[in-house]
Design a protein around this motif. Structure first.
Motif: not given
Length: 361
Positions: A238-251, A265-275
């Motif tokens: 459950k990342p917020n937008r800034i955390e998701a950017e940092m963890l994926t490298g996607v602005p 995130f799914h490519e890395k193996g995470v099943v459920n993502v809530f941004i």
């Protein structure tokens, strides 16, 4: 649990009063061996005690921070580098503890593994847990330790402007300590971790209990960075937008960007993502696809506990096997309930209120 322990447990489920001698005859082993296996089952929490009462209730295990929150609220617009007239409030907090209390209020049996000092604040945290029904039996009480403190300043819109976190005591949640709690983690329906834990402890938990569903609360962009290489071990994040950017490298500037980040995130193996996209709502992505869910406009009384309530609701929804859309709605409802009260945790939080709020989403 060993194969033999499973056999014994199945027999005791059928007949909790079965004598050890009868069990020994059924299994073709000695009575002393049966006694050893039963003792191990009791240590692991599968058997509660006399009469070999078998534990059937599912529980969530939360491993994370507990602290005392000290919040400052200005009466008018916040003036920087100056003394502001306002109010100061002291309450029990900590990401892990907050998630755990929300779960209890949602009707979920919850065990919290954390670290506190043997001081006034630590005693208060234990008292609060007992009053709401939160199980902190497995929390570490550090002799001579100082319970974590979180000092935050909110602006006139009740949003957090800055904070100082004193959480050195979390370093006591070592791998050796976690090893002593192996049975608690192993028998949980699912586990929630927050990034206040030492990195080596997080890594040990994730790599040791590979079959367990782990939910991650990233806490902050700074603390989320340390689990970037381990993100694929989590079932739900459950990342917020800034955390998701940092963890994926996607602005993330648009809805399309959010879908790209979720795919990473799914490519890395995470099943459920809530941004969390702030006022735009939530982007939920999982086996059922991806979808944006708008959050209703509500008057924010205190913004600090919304994320904790959100991930607690994700866990509850998972236990209930709700659909992805229902899960997102439950999480948004929980977040809204949290936002509408001056306390970090809304004392009115309940399963009934959650479903009532979900009906209008």
């Amino acid at each position: 649990m060993t194969g033999r322990e499973k056999e014994i447990l199945e027999h005791l489920k059928k007949d909790p009063m079965m004598p050890q001698s009868d069990l020994a005859d059924l299994l073709g082993i000695t009575r002393s061996s049966v006694a050893v296996h039963i003792a191990n089952l009791m240590k692991k929490g599968h058997i509660l005690g006399k009469g070999y009462i078998v534990r059937e209730d599912a529980y969530v295990c939360v491993i994370g921070g507990s602290n005392v929150d000290i919040q400052g609220f200005p009466t008018t617009e916040l003036i920087y580098r100056d003394s502001n007239v306002g109010k100061v409030k002291v309450s029990m907090g900590g990401v892990g503890r907050n998630i755990a209390e929300n779960l209890v209020r949602m009707g979920v049996h919850t065990k919290l593994i954390s670290a506190i000092g043997d001081d006034l604040y630590g005693d208060k945290i234990l008292e609060e847990a007992k009053s709401v029904g939160l199980d902190m039996v497995d929390t570490l009480v550090v002799q001579g330790g100082e319970t974590s403190t979180y000092l935050s300043i909110l602006d006139d819109s009740k949003d957090m402007i800055l904070a100082i976190s004193h959480m050195d005591i979390m370093e006591h949640l070592t791998i050796e300590f976690i090893k002593r709690k192996h049975h608690i983690i192993e028998n949980a329906a699912l586990c929630i971790l927050d990034t206040n834990l030492p990195l080596e402890t997080i890594e040990y938990i994730l790599t040791t209990f590979k079959d367990k569903q782990f939910f991650l609360d990233t806490v902050s962009s700074t603390k989320a960075q340390k689990v970037a290489s381990l993100i694929g071990y989590f079932n739900t994040i459950k990342p917020n937008r800034i955390e998701a950017e940092m963890l994926t490298g996607v602005p993330i500037k648009s809805e399309t960007d959010a879908t790209i980040a979720a795919d990473r995130f799914h490519e890395k193996g995470v099943v459920n993502v809530f941004i969390s996209m702030g006022e735009k709502g939530i982007y939920a992505s999982g086996p059922e696809g991806g979808q944006f869910i708008k959050a209703p406009k509500i008057e924010i009384v205190n913004a600090t506990g919304a994320g904790d309530a959100f991930i607690a609701a994700l866990a509850k929804a998972s236990l209930m096997e709700l659909t992805q859309l229902e899960t997102a709605k439950m999480a948004i409802a929980a977040s809204g309930i949290a936002l509408s009260h001056e306390n970090t945790i809304n004392p009115q939080m309940s399963e009934g209120l959650l479903f009532k709020k979900m009906e209008v989403l």
